[in-house]
Every structure is written in structure tokens, then in C-alpha cells.
Design a protein around this motif. Structure first.
Motif, PDB file in Angstrom:
ATOM      1  N   LEU A  92       0.820  -0.977  -0.322  1.00 56.24           N
ATOM      2  CA  LEU A  92       0.198   0.030   0.248  1.00 56.24           C
ATOM      3  C   LEU A  92       0.222   1.640  -0.004  1.00 56.24           C
ATOM      4  N   PHE A  93       0.450   2.088  -0.397  1.00 49.05           N
ATOM      5  CA  PHE A  93       1.322   3.848  -0.968  1.00 49.05           C
ATOM      6  C   PHE A  93       0.571   4.702  -1.152  1.00 49.05           C
ATOM      7  N   GLY A  94       0.520   5.518  -0.409  1.00 45.89           N
ATOM      8  CA  GLY A  94      -0.500   7.010  -0.273  1.00 45.89           C
ATOM      9  C   GLY A  94      -0.701   7.489  -1.588  1.00 45.89           C
ATOM     10  N   ASP A  95      -0.193   7.216  -2.691  1.00 45.35           N
ATOM     11  CA  ASP A  95       0.379   8.173  -4.125  1.00 45.35           C
ATOM     12  C   ASP A  95      -0.835   7.538  -5.031  1.00 45.35           C
TER      13      ASP A  95
ATOM     14  N   GLY B  48      -2.433 -10.969  -1.647  1.00 47.06           N
ATOM     15  CA  GLY B  48      -2.371 -12.427  -1.241  1.00 47.06           C
ATOM     16  C   GLY B  48      -1.432 -12.390  -0.382  1.00 47.06           C
ATOM     17  N   ASP B  49      -0.369 -11.247   0.365  1.00 47.41           N
ATOM     18  CA  ASP B  49      -0.109 -10.694   1.973  1.00 47.41           C
ATOM     19  C   ASP B  49       1.564 -11.477   1.548  1.00 47.41           C
ATOM     20  N   ASN B  50       2.394 -10.657   2.396  1.00 43.56           N
ATOM     21  CA  ASN B  50       3.706 -12.115   2.302  1.00 43.56           C
ATOM     22  C   ASN B  50       4.286 -11.130   1.803  1.00 43.56           C
ATOM     23  N   PHE B  51       4.084 -11.268   0.326  1.00 43.34           N
ATOM     24  CA  PHE B  51       5.145 -10.645  -0.700  1.00 43.34           C
ATOM     25  C   PHE B  51       4.172  -9.288  -1.299  1.00 43.34           C
ATOM     26  N   THR B  52       3.135  -8.828  -1.281  1.00 43.91           N
ATOM     27  CA  THR B  52       2.299  -8.091  -1.089  1.00 43.91           C
ATOM     28  C   THR B  52       1.302  -7.587  -0.050  1.00 43.91           C
ATOM     29  N   MET B  53       0.305  -6.263  -0.147  1.00 43.14           N
ATOM     30  CA  MET B  53      -0.579  -5.927   0.150  1.00 43.14           C
ATOM     31  C   MET B  53      -0.683  -7.313   0.542  1.00 43.14           C
ATOM     32  N   GLY B  54      -2.147  -7.364   1.836  1.00 42.70           N
ATOM     33  CA  GLY B  54      -2.982  -8.640   2.107  1.00 42.70           C
ATOM     34  C   GLY B  54      -4.687  -7.469   2.194  1.00 42.70           C
ATOM     35  N   PRO B  55      -4.887  -8.045   1.883  1.00 42.99           N
ATOM     36  CA  PRO B  55      -6.590  -7.941   2.068  1.00 42.99           C
ATOM     37  C   PRO B  55      -7.246  -6.690   2.744  1.00 42.99           C
TER      38      PRO B  55
ATOM     39  N   ASP C 187      -5.081  -4.083   3.722  1.00 42.08           N
ATOM     40  CA  ASP C 187      -4.363  -3.089   3.143  1.00 42.08           C
ATOM     41  C   ASP C 187      -4.439  -3.034   1.596  1.00 42.08           C
ATOM     42  N   ALA C 188      -5.161  -3.979   0.896  1.00 43.10           N
ATOM     43  CA  ALA C 188      -5.464  -3.694  -0.271  1.00 43.10           C
ATOM     44  C   ALA C 188      -7.746  -3.260  -0.846  1.00 43.10           C
ATOM     45  N   ALA C 189      -7.954  -3.306   0.577  1.00 47.61           N
ATOM     46  CA  ALA C 189      -8.811  -2.814   0.934  1.00 47.61           C
ATOM     47  C   ALA C 189      -9.119  -1.197   0.672  1.00 47.61           C
ATOM     48  N   TYR C 190      -8.154  -0.747   1.995  1.00 50.14           N
ATOM     49  CA  TYR C 190      -7.772   0.905   2.006  1.00 50.14           C
ATOM     50  C   TYR C 190      -7.312   1.128   0.540  1.00 50.14           C
ATOM     51  N   ALA C 191      -6.693   0.427  -0.033  1.00 56.81           N
ATOM     52  CA  ALA C 191      -6.120   0.872  -1.672  1.00 56.81           C
ATOM     53  C   ALA C 191      -6.955   1.372  -2.113  1.00 56.81           C
ATOM     54  N   ALA C 192      -8.106   0.426  -2.464  1.00 55.78           N
ATOM     55  CA  ALA C 192      -9.436   0.455  -3.508  1.00 55.78           C
ATOM     56  C   ALA C 192     -10.426   2.153  -3.011  1.00 55.78           C
ATOM     57  N   ARG C 193     -10.134   2.146  -1.541  1.00 57.17           N
ATOM     58  CA  ARG C 193     -10.259   3.599  -1.356  1.00 57.17           C
ATOM     59  C   ARG C 193      -9.484   4.885  -1.935  1.00 57.17           C
ATOM     60  N   LEU C 194      -8.282   5.061  -1.306  1.00 59.96           N
ATOM     61  CA  LEU C 194      -7.600   5.906  -2.102  1.00 59.96           C
ATOM     62  C   LEU C 194      -7.808   5.554  -3.582  1.00 59.96           C
TER      63      LEU C 194
ATOM     64  N   ASP D 117      -3.460 -17.657  -2.991  1.00 60.01           N
ATOM     65  CA  ASP D 117      -3.694 -18.903  -3.439  1.00 60.01           C
ATOM     66  C   ASP D 117      -3.447 -19.304  -4.230  1.00 60.01           C
ATOM     67  N   THR D 118      -2.158 -19.306  -5.176  1.00 62.06           N
ATOM     68  CA  THR D 118      -1.537 -19.887  -6.011  1.00 62.06           C
ATOM     69  C   THR D 118      -0.598 -20.624  -5.177  1.00 62.06           C
ATOM     70  N   PHE D 119       0.000 -20.389  -3.817  1.00 60.02           N
ATOM     71  CA  PHE D 119       1.120 -20.644  -2.909  1.00 60.02           C
ATOM     72  C   PHE D 119       0.312 -20.861  -2.085  1.00 60.02           C
ATOM     73  N   GLU D 120       0.678 -21.793  -0.833  1.00 57.05           N
ATOM     74  CA  GLU D 120       0.756 -21.939   0.559  1.00 57.05           C
ATOM     75  C   GLU D 120       1.029 -20.552   0.830  1.00 57.05           C
ATOM     76  N   ARG D 121       0.851 -19.750   0.636  1.00 59.84           N
ATOM     77  CA  ARG D 121       1.916 -18.755   2.004  1.00 59.84           C
ATOM     78  C   ARG D 121       1.379 -17.580   1.287  1.00 59.84           C
ATOM     79  N   ILE D 122       0.434 -17.824   0.189  1.00 58.74           N
ATOM     80  CA  ILE D 122      -0.594 -16.291  -0.381  1.00 58.74           C
ATOM     81  C   ILE D 122      -1.925 -17.244  -0.259  1.00 58.74           C
TER      82      ILE D 122
END
Ligand code: NI
Ligand code: MN
Length: 227
Positions: A144-147, A165-172, A174-181, A193-198
Motif C-alpha cells: 500500500l502507498f499513499g500516492d 495475498g500478503d507476505n510479498f504484497t498487500m494483504g486484504p 491494505d488492499a481494501a484501503y488501496a481501493a478507497r484511495l 492462493d497460488t501458493f500456500e504462503r499467500i
């Protein structure tokens, strides 16, 4: 404009009589609904150099003659591998035959990693596609970033592709916050869901945004969405 989700961060986009492909990670993706040799595309758009994004780019580009659009360093790498390329960089836009493409920032890494070496491929990016009176935003792999607010002010986004997916990128969350911005009308979650970790529950992500009037379109690999 028609989107077909091909798993992970890969989308096939039909627009302006052309076929575009974002981040074609198909070989080695357990959820990929198609094989790379089943695709016939005109352009391949890459957000960064990681294997789960570059994926089958070189093979598809060599076979079809598709033009690879990517940040300069990654495009240069693809050219060295035998692809036709169109180099761009963050903040720059170009009018292609199918529509206007603009590169946006993304907070992530970008390198081609092999068993022997790590080849850095510049900055990662996101994409804005303006075509047929619609605006598609692909955030790429990013935190997530302010810009994102600035991107939403400058462009009326019809559909945003956001990683959850979180871990490597935004999780749910932060992604919801991003959608608002971004003030996106519709959001399609990706990179989960591609890999266990995400592993993530996209329904939970959707439930967080629905009360705010932001539609969430959950696509299973192989499903399409028309905007
Ligand atoms: Ni990545
Ligand atoms: Mn990734």
C-alpha cells in the motif's frame, strides 16, 4: 474491454481489436487454466522481473511476435532473450493502437532470479490502460502507498486489479484501503492462493468493501469480466 483471469497475476485483455497479456506465469502455476502455447497475443505487459510474472513471456513472445511492454531494464533483458520490446518507464504514457498505456509506481523488487545469478531489472511498476472510454489499473506486486490517492485523483478508474495475498504484497486489509484511495468502481483481487504462503479468503476482502459501494469481482482462473 474484456478481461480473462489466467491465475495469479495473469490477465488476458481483449481491447481495441488487440490481445494483451499481463504477467503470463502459466508453466509451473498449479492454478493456470491454459497452457502458454494456447495463447495468441499482440502485446505482453510485464510489471516486474520475478519468475511468477515474467513466466512464459519469452516463449510466447518468440512464438507469436508479440511486443513486450515493460520498464526499460526489464524490456532490455527481454530483448536480449529474443523478444520484440517497447521500453517505457514510470510516469510515462504512450498511445498504442489499442489505447493509452501509462506506467505507475509499485513498491516491490524486480529481478530475474536463476539458479546461478540474480539479474536486477530496475523498478517494478503498475499499469493504467485507457481504452474504449474505460480505465483499467493493474497495481502490480506492491505494498500500500499513499500516492494511490493521486492515481485515483488523476484517473477515473473503472476496474483495479489489486494483489491481496500478503507476505510479498498487500494483504486484504491494505488492499481494501488501496481501493478507497484509488476510488475504484470495481476491484478484482489477484496474487493469492497460488501458493500456500499467500492463501487468502477473497470473500472477506469483498465483504469489507461492499458496504462502501465498491464492487468486488472475484474471478476464478479461466473466468472473464467485461467492462
Ligand atoms: Ni514479485
Ligand atoms: Mn509476485
Amino acid at each position: 474491454m474484456q478481461l480473462r483471469f489466467l491465475g495469479h497475476a495473469c490477465f488476458e485483455v481483449g481491447v481495441g481489436g488487440k490481445r494483451l497479456l499481463f504477467d503470463p506465469f502459466l508453466s509451473g502455476n498449479p492454478l493456470a487454466p491454459v497452457a502458454p502455447d494456447q495463447l495468441d497475443v499482440d502485446y505482453i505487459l510485464l510489471t516486474h522481473g520475478h519468475g511468477d510474472h515474467v513466466g512464459d513471456t519469452i516463449a510466447i513472445a518468440r512464438r507469436t511476435g508479440a511486443i513486450v511492454i515493460a520498464p526499460f531494464e526489464l524490456a532490455s533483458y527481454c530483448r536480449q532473450q529474443g523478444a520484440n520490446v517497447h521500453e517505457m518507464h514510470i510516469g510515462g504514457a504512450f498511445m498504442f493502437p489499442f489505447g493509452r498505456v501509462k506506467l505507475t509506481p509499485a513498491w516491490h523488487g524486480s529481478a530475474v532470479v536463476t539458479d546461478e545469478q540474480i539479474i536486477y531489472t530496475g523498478n517494478p511498476c503498475g499499469y493504467l490502460i485507457e481504452a474504449e472510454g474505460k480505465v483499467l489499473y493493474n497495481a502490480g506486486d506492491t505494498g500500500l502507498f499513499g500516492d494511490m490517492r493521486l492515481i485515483g485523483e488523476r484517473h477515473r478508474i473503472d476496474v483495479a486489479l489489486l494483489p491481496i495475498g500478503d507476505n510479498f504484497t498487500m494483504g486484504p486489509d491494505d488492499a481494501a484501503y488501496a481501493a478507497r484511495l484509488l476510488r475504484a468502481r470495481t476491484v478484482i483481487p489477484m496474487h493469492y492462493d497460488t501458493f500456500e504462503r499467500i492463501k487468502q479468503d477473497p470473500e472477506r476482502f469483498a465483504a469489507a468493501l461492499r458496504p462502501e459501494g465498491i464492487a468486488v469481482q472475484i474471478l476464478r482462473p479461466g473466468e472473464t469480466f467485461t467492462l
